[in-house]
Design an enzyme around this catalytic site. Structure first.
Site, PDB file in Angstrom:
ATOM      1  N   TYR A  69       0.764  -1.186  -0.028  1.00 44.68           N
ATOM      2  CA  TYR A  69       0.069   0.001  -0.078  1.00 44.68           C
ATOM      3  C   TYR A  69       0.825   1.068  -0.052  1.00 44.68           C
ATOM      4  CZ  TYR A  69       0.758   1.199   5.016  1.00 44.68           C
ATOM      5  OH  TYR A  69       1.274   1.368   6.124  1.00 44.68           O
ATOM      6  N   LYS A  82       6.528  -1.564   2.033  1.00 42.61           N
ATOM      7  CA  LYS A  82       5.240  -1.071   2.649  1.00 42.61           C
ATOM      8  C   LYS A  82       4.440  -2.167   2.522  1.00 42.61           C
ATOM      9  CE  LYS A  82       2.946   3.252   3.104  1.00 42.61           C
ATOM     10  NZ  LYS A  82       3.195   3.457   4.489  1.00 42.61           N
TER      11      LYS A  82
HETATM   12  N1  PDD Z   1       2.880   5.193   7.537  1.00 49.48           N
HETATM   13  N2  PDD Z   1       7.518   4.041   8.888  1.00 49.48           N
HETATM   14  C1  PDD Z   1       6.281   3.413   9.054  1.00 49.48           C
HETATM   15  C2  PDD Z   1       6.379   2.226   9.604  1.00 49.48           C
HETATM   16  C3  PDD Z   1       5.121   3.839   8.437  1.00 49.48           C
HETATM   17  O1  PDD Z   1       4.075   3.175   8.449  1.00 49.48           O
HETATM   18  C4  PDD Z   1       5.243   5.090   7.770  1.00 49.48           C
HETATM   19  C5  PDD Z   1       4.139   5.633   7.203  1.00 49.48           C
HETATM   20  C6  PDD Z   1       6.437   5.935   7.853  1.00 49.48           C
HETATM   21  C7  PDD Z   1       6.601   7.266   6.978  1.00 49.48           C
HETATM   22  O2  PDD Z   1       6.667   7.292   5.822  1.00 49.48           O
HETATM   23  P1  PDD Z   1       5.851   8.359   4.595  1.00 49.48           P
HETATM   24  O3  PDD Z   1       6.772   9.336   4.928  1.00 49.48           O
HETATM   25  O4  PDD Z   1       6.402   7.571   3.452  1.00 49.48           O
HETATM   26  O5  PDD Z   1       4.580   8.355   5.004  1.00 49.48           O
HETATM   27  C8  PDD Z   1       7.665   5.201   8.420  1.00 49.48           C
HETATM   28  C9  PDD Z   1       1.755   5.732   6.765  1.00 49.48           C
HETATM   29  C10 PDD Z   1       1.360   7.016   6.799  1.00 49.48           C
HETATM   30  C11 PDD Z   1       0.398   4.780   7.278  1.00 49.48           C
HETATM   31  O6  PDD Z   1       0.838   3.530   7.564  1.00 49.48           O
HETATM   32  O7  PDD Z   1      -0.674   5.237   7.379  1.00 49.48           O
END
Ligand code: PDD
Length: 286
Positions: free
Chosen positions: A34, A150
């Protein structure tokens, strides 16, 4: 309020009509990838970087489905019709529906693609800081060895996050058995001493956050900071002037406490400088 329109497998439909089969491997195995793409004033931030990561991650789990141009169009359409000016686009590709539940997968399955928007907070600045910093609970990182991908299988993150919230904290801050900090349960971490801005180096133990990358690029561009990706431990947070979390929904958020120890800015707030630079430049990246 009219019902929200979401995207599912080629169609824009009301949310209540969006249904998938219980045989979907996303449901049975968490077998999918995702993205969350932030938009402010209906403008997406670093959309191509999010599509790059999505493509890379689909490849990493051998989910062959490269429809990048179509997905960009879907994302832009959802943003323009979103009920919210400031929104995140949740974009999800699972391996699809198989006839029978089996751990191994066939490359001929039709992926399930689901996307919708949700509201996120308006951007912060030095003139409009959050009322409270975040309170983090440190926990040993008990997730798997591929946190750089992710994946939709987020149970490890969910349990860390929930345990922190159950104890009255805002998020979990994770360190490995060897003491090295990885990230927070749903954000990356920055540790700041004077004008030195540090964040854990990328490896398979943390997500290469798009916001993390933007923060590094913008702060390096400004030449006002010494920016380093390095090994960091919990003790570095307690010795630091400031600690921040970064994510697509939080942008850059200051931390006020880790466990029972307050983290207070000992110098003039570097967060204020960083967030203003971030707001000034965040739309400049494709
Ligand atoms: N979360 N680390 C983890 C484990 C995350 O799930 C996320 C983002 C980040 C930051 O990544 P980015 O800057 O690309 O949003 C780091 C998203 C927002 C979520 O799961 O909703």
């Amino acid at each position: 309020m009219t019902e929200q329109i979401v995207y599912l497998n080629g169609r824009f439909i009301p949310k209540s009509e969006a249904t998938i089969s219980p045989m979907d491997r996303g449901f049975l195995f968490g077998d999918g990838i995702y993205e969350v793409i932030p938009c402010h004033g209906r403008r997406p931030i670093a959309l191509e970087r999010h599509l790059d990561r999505l493509t890379r991650n689909l490849d990493a789990i051998s989910l062959r489905c490269n429809e990048r141009d179509k997905w960009r169009t879907v994302i832009l359409e959802l943003i323009s019709n979103s009920p919210w000016e400031h929104c995140g686009v949740y974009f999800h590709v699972s391996r699809g529906v198989a006839e029978r539940r089996h751990h191994t997968f066939s490359s001929t399955l039709e992926p399930t693609v689901f996307a919708y928007t949700f509201d996120i907070p308006a951007p912060r600045s030095s003139a409009n800081p959050p009322e409270h910093g975040l309170k983090l609970k440190s926990q040993e990182d008990l997730r798997w060895q591929h946190c750089d991908i992710k994946v939709t299988a987020l149970l490890g993150n969910v349990l860390h996050y929930q345990a922190a919230v159950n104890e009255g904290f805002d998020e979990a801050l994770l360190y490995r058995q060897d003491g090295l900090l990885t990230e927070a349960a749903a954000s990356n971490i920055f540790v700041v001493s004077g004008r030195k801005v540090m964040t854990p180096r990328l490896d398979q133990h943390l997500l290469p956050g798009i916001t993390r990358g933007l923060v590094l690029d913008i702060l390096r561009m400004s030449q006002e900071f010494e920016v380093t990706e390095c090994d960091l431990r919990l003790s570095d947070c307690f010795d630091a002037d400031e600690v921040w979390l970064s994510s697509s929904t939080r942008e850059i958020a200051p931390v006020s406490m880790i466990d029972s120890k307050p983290i207070t800015a000992r110098a003039k707030s570097v967060w204020g400088l960083a967030i203003d630079l971030f707001q000034q430049h965040k739309f400049e990246f494709a």
